[in-house]
Design a protein around this motif. Sequence first.
Motif, PDB file in Angstrom:
ATOM      1  N   ASP A  97       7.671   1.935  -6.926  1.00  0.00           N
ATOM      2  CA  ASP A  97       8.242   0.754  -7.582  1.00  0.00           C
ATOM      3  C   ASP A  97       7.160  -0.227  -8.040  1.00  0.00           C
ATOM      4  O   ASP A  97       7.467  -1.379  -8.361  1.00  0.00           O
ATOM      5  CB  ASP A  97       9.220   0.047  -6.646  1.00  0.00           C
ATOM      6  CG  ASP A  97       8.536  -0.461  -5.378  1.00  0.00           C
ATOM      7  OD1 ASP A  97       7.434   0.020  -5.065  1.00  0.00           O
ATOM      8  OD2 ASP A  97       9.117  -1.343  -4.711  1.00  0.00           O
ATOM      9  N   VAL A  99       4.620  -2.285 -10.268  1.00  0.00           N
ATOM     10  CA  VAL A  99       4.599  -2.764 -11.650  1.00  0.00           C
ATOM     11  C   VAL A  99       3.269  -2.366 -12.286  1.00  0.00           C
ATOM     12  O   VAL A  99       2.215  -2.647 -11.730  1.00  0.00           O
ATOM     13  CB  VAL A  99       4.748  -4.298 -11.695  1.00  0.00           C
ATOM     14  CG1 VAL A  99       4.644  -4.810 -13.133  1.00  0.00           C
ATOM     15  CG2 VAL A  99       6.061  -4.725 -11.064  1.00  0.00           C
ATOM     16  N   ARG A 130       4.954  -7.907  -4.246  1.00  0.00           N
ATOM     17  CA  ARG A 130       5.376  -6.810  -5.140  1.00  0.00           C
ATOM     18  C   ARG A 130       4.152  -5.936  -5.428  1.00  0.00           C
ATOM     19  O   ARG A 130       3.103  -6.456  -5.827  1.00  0.00           O
ATOM     20  CB  ARG A 130       5.918  -7.398  -6.445  1.00  0.00           C
ATOM     21  CG  ARG A 130       6.418  -6.338  -7.444  1.00  0.00           C
ATOM     22  CD  ARG A 130       7.752  -5.784  -7.026  1.00  0.00           C
ATOM     23  NE  ARG A 130       8.139  -4.654  -7.852  1.00  0.00           N
ATOM     24  CZ  ARG A 130       8.793  -4.764  -9.025  1.00  0.00           C
ATOM     25  NH1 ARG A 130       9.108  -5.963  -9.469  1.00  0.00           N
ATOM     26  NH2 ARG A 130       9.130  -3.692  -9.710  1.00  0.00           N
ATOM     27  N   GLU A 167      -0.902  -5.225  -3.159  1.00  0.00           N
ATOM     28  CA  GLU A 167       0.284  -6.079  -2.986  1.00  0.00           C
ATOM     29  C   GLU A 167      -0.198  -7.397  -2.405  1.00  0.00           C
ATOM     30  O   GLU A 167      -0.642  -7.456  -1.247  1.00  0.00           O
ATOM     31  CB  GLU A 167       1.307  -5.426  -2.057  1.00  0.00           C
ATOM     32  CG  GLU A 167       2.563  -6.283  -1.875  1.00  0.00           C
ATOM     33  CD  GLU A 167       3.602  -5.592  -0.998  1.00  0.00           C
ATOM     34  OE1 GLU A 167       3.638  -4.345  -0.986  1.00  0.00           O
ATOM     35  OE2 GLU A 167       4.364  -6.314  -0.319  1.00  0.00           O
ATOM     36  N   PRO A 198       7.728 -14.860  -6.888  1.00  0.00           N
ATOM     37  CA  PRO A 198       8.379 -13.943  -7.835  1.00  0.00           C
ATOM     38  C   PRO A 198       9.187 -14.637  -8.932  1.00  0.00           C
ATOM     39  O   PRO A 198       9.091 -14.259 -10.110  1.00  0.00           O
ATOM     40  CB  PRO A 198       9.274 -13.099  -6.919  1.00  0.00           C
ATOM     41  CG  PRO A 198       8.546 -13.086  -5.604  1.00  0.00           C
ATOM     42  CD  PRO A 198       7.920 -14.445  -5.486  1.00  0.00           C
ATOM     43  N   GLN A 202       8.387 -14.484 -12.946  1.00  0.00           N
ATOM     44  CA  GLN A 202       9.335 -14.037 -13.972  1.00  0.00           C
ATOM     45  C   GLN A 202       9.472 -15.073 -15.072  1.00  0.00           C
ATOM     46  O   GLN A 202       9.562 -14.737 -16.260  1.00  0.00           O
ATOM     47  CB  GLN A 202      10.691 -13.735 -13.329  1.00  0.00           C
ATOM     48  CG  GLN A 202      10.703 -12.491 -12.449  1.00  0.00           C
ATOM     49  CD  GLN A 202      10.306 -11.223 -13.202  1.00  0.00           C
ATOM     50  OE1 GLN A 202      10.581 -11.095 -14.401  1.00  0.00           O
ATOM     51  NE2 GLN A 202       9.659 -10.295 -12.524  1.00  0.00           N
TER      52      GLN A 202
END
Length: 331
Positions: A97, A99, A130, A167, A198, A202
């Motif tokens: 997962d 990015v 993440r 991470e 996060p 975004q």
Amino acid sequence: MPDFTLLPEQASTFAEKMDPLFYVMVLLSLFFIVLVFTLVIFFAVRYRRGSKASRRGASSHNVKLEIVWTAIPLILGLVVFFWSAKLFGYVRTVPEDAVEIFVIGKQWMWHMQHPNGVRENNELHVPAGRPIKLVMISQDVIHDLYVPAFRIHQDVLPGKYTYAWFEATKTGKYRIYCGQYCGTQHSEMTGFVYVMEPAEYQAWLASGGDKTRMTQLTMDEAGQQIYDRLQCGSCHGFAPARAPSLIDLYGTKAKLVDGRTVTVDETYIRESIVAPDLKIVEGYQAIMPSYKNQLSEDQLLQLIAFIKSLRSGMQAPIPKKEADSPAGGAR
């Protein structure tokens, strides 16, 4: 772990896992250095020439003692080996997962591009908590992406993709260095990683990096424009195709005319574009022209991102203009 000023700040999962091993190896090294030098000095003084120390009854060997001083370092060495091997596996296994962010090293700057097309120079914004996968290549000489706080240190090579992932565990601003001497202005090839919450990340990403709100193409969209401009679909998009289908191609195994089997990854796709005659897929002819020096590293990454996005169920990519001469081929 307690703060230790000689080590960089811990800001990634790697740092939390690697630092204890580092401390153990340092302590073991110090222990054996002190032990060996203490014994050397002690025996040198005690049995120096002219000393009155008794040398009668000296034994030539002691099996039990030799087993002890062999077994203890062996056990300690095996502990460090298996601990290191476990960490190596962790570092080299990219989470599914993660990015993907694309990185190009060039004299003397770092160029980053996010999947939605946002570009950065000498800066990298990422979310905390993440996994981030860096797909990296050099435009000129060998560079090395080094972020001490994350404990990542990976060479960036011309003509070949290398990978690193991390991470981040806490927000903040962390230094990027080039860890490989790359020319007269090597010391200026620095930057910063900005780790954000996060939701904040975004919002930053959606705003185009807070720098411009102009419409930006994603990596896939930019890659499709290149695909259309080069008329790749003339060979790759029709049935019967003159070149392998690109649908679901990424991650598969390709059998070559010389019997070898290769994994279709970023490096193979790039090589297929710039040097298509090197590895011809079984069942096809070498008709594809080379696009070496016709596409920049940015454009190659965009085209590869588009090819990776082609999955079953999608409409087959076709050229917007019919071409009389093929631009695709046997790769």
